[in-house]
Design an enzyme around this catalytic site. Structure first.
Site, mmCIF file in Angstrom:
data_model
loop_
_atom_site.group_PDB
_atom_site.id
_atom_site.type_symbol
_atom_site.label_atom_id
_atom_site.label_comp_id
_atom_site.label_asym_id
_atom_site.label_seq_id
_atom_site.Cartn_x
_atom_site.Cartn_y
_atom_site.Cartn_z
ATOM 1 N N CYS A 162 -4.536 -12.024 37.327
ATOM 2 C CA CYS A 162 -3.384 -12.777 36.859
ATOM 3 C C CYS A 162 -3.550 -14.276 37.175
ATOM 4 C CB CYS A 162 -2.114 -12.186 37.460
ATOM 5 S SG CYS A 162 -0.601 -12.609 36.596
ATOM 6 N N HIS A 163 -2.717 -14.817 38.074
ATOM 7 C CA HIS A 163 -2.826 -16.224 38.475
ATOM 8 C C HIS A 163 -3.787 -16.405 39.666
ATOM 9 C CE1 HIS A 163 0.935 -16.338 36.159
ATOM 10 N NE2 HIS A 163 0.738 -17.633 36.024
#
Length: 195
Positions: free
Chosen positions: A112-113
């Site tokens: 994800c991030h």
């Protein structure tokens, strides 16, 4: 598979605001395979999860970042969440901790991030990765060949886009941990950025 990773040690580097399932799902997969997992954080005792749109569970911190030695670990896991990596990337100790794994060719798994912290190492040029779509431009600016796939592996670096990709991410993460240290090549060990 499990016998190949039993007894290995994995560091989960996180700050407050990690996306809950992006830490708990890979952690459970690792522990079920017999891997020793340590939650490492700049926070002292506990680190707090974010679940979609609200604060959720707290996890105990096994080692404060100040006391953790990356040499002790076979792999690094970087969960996502918007706040967590954005805070970690401004912490030079966290960036140096992550940099060790890239320099040594040890497996790194980021979802994800999570790859935001890796951008700060200056060592992603030429890698093929994925991430949450909003990081696409940041990663491309760091020299990454960004692709939109559920899981991407590049020389021990495993990346995925979002929680829906966790099954594929966890499977690939365990495979890379079983493979162990990868040969480092010059292009992945830049030292032009001095911290």
């Amino acid at each position: 598979m499990a016998r190949d990773v039993k007894g290995k040690k994995v560091a989960i580097l996180t700050e407050n605001g990690f996306e809950e399932v992006e830490l708990t799902s890979p952690m459970n997969a690792l522990e079920q395979a017999g891997v020793e997992v340590h939650v490492i954080s700049p926070q002292k005792d506990k680190v707090k999860a974010w679940n979609h749109d609200h604060w959720s569970m707290e996890l105990p911190v096994d080692k404060n970042l100040d006391d953790a030695n990356p040499e002790d670990y076979d792999m690094l896991l970087l969960p996502g969440g918007v706040m967590n990596p954005d805070t970690l990337r401004t912490n030079s100790k966290a960036v140096q901790f992550a940099q060790h794994f890239l320099e040594q060719g040890k497996p790194v798994a980021a979802i994800c991030h999570g790859p935001q912290t890796l951008i700060e190492t200056g060592m992603l040029d030429g890698r093929t990765m994925t991430s949450y779509p909003s990081l696409q431009t940041d990663l491309k600016n760091a020299g990454v060949n960004w692709v939109d796939k559920e899981v991407v592996t590049d020389n021990g670096l495993v990346t995925s886009r979002k929680p829906d990709d966790l099954d594929a991410f966890n499977k690939k993460m365990l495979e890379e941990l079983a493979e162990g240290q990868h040969a480092t090549t010059g292009q992945f060990t830049h030292h032009d950025k001095k911290s």
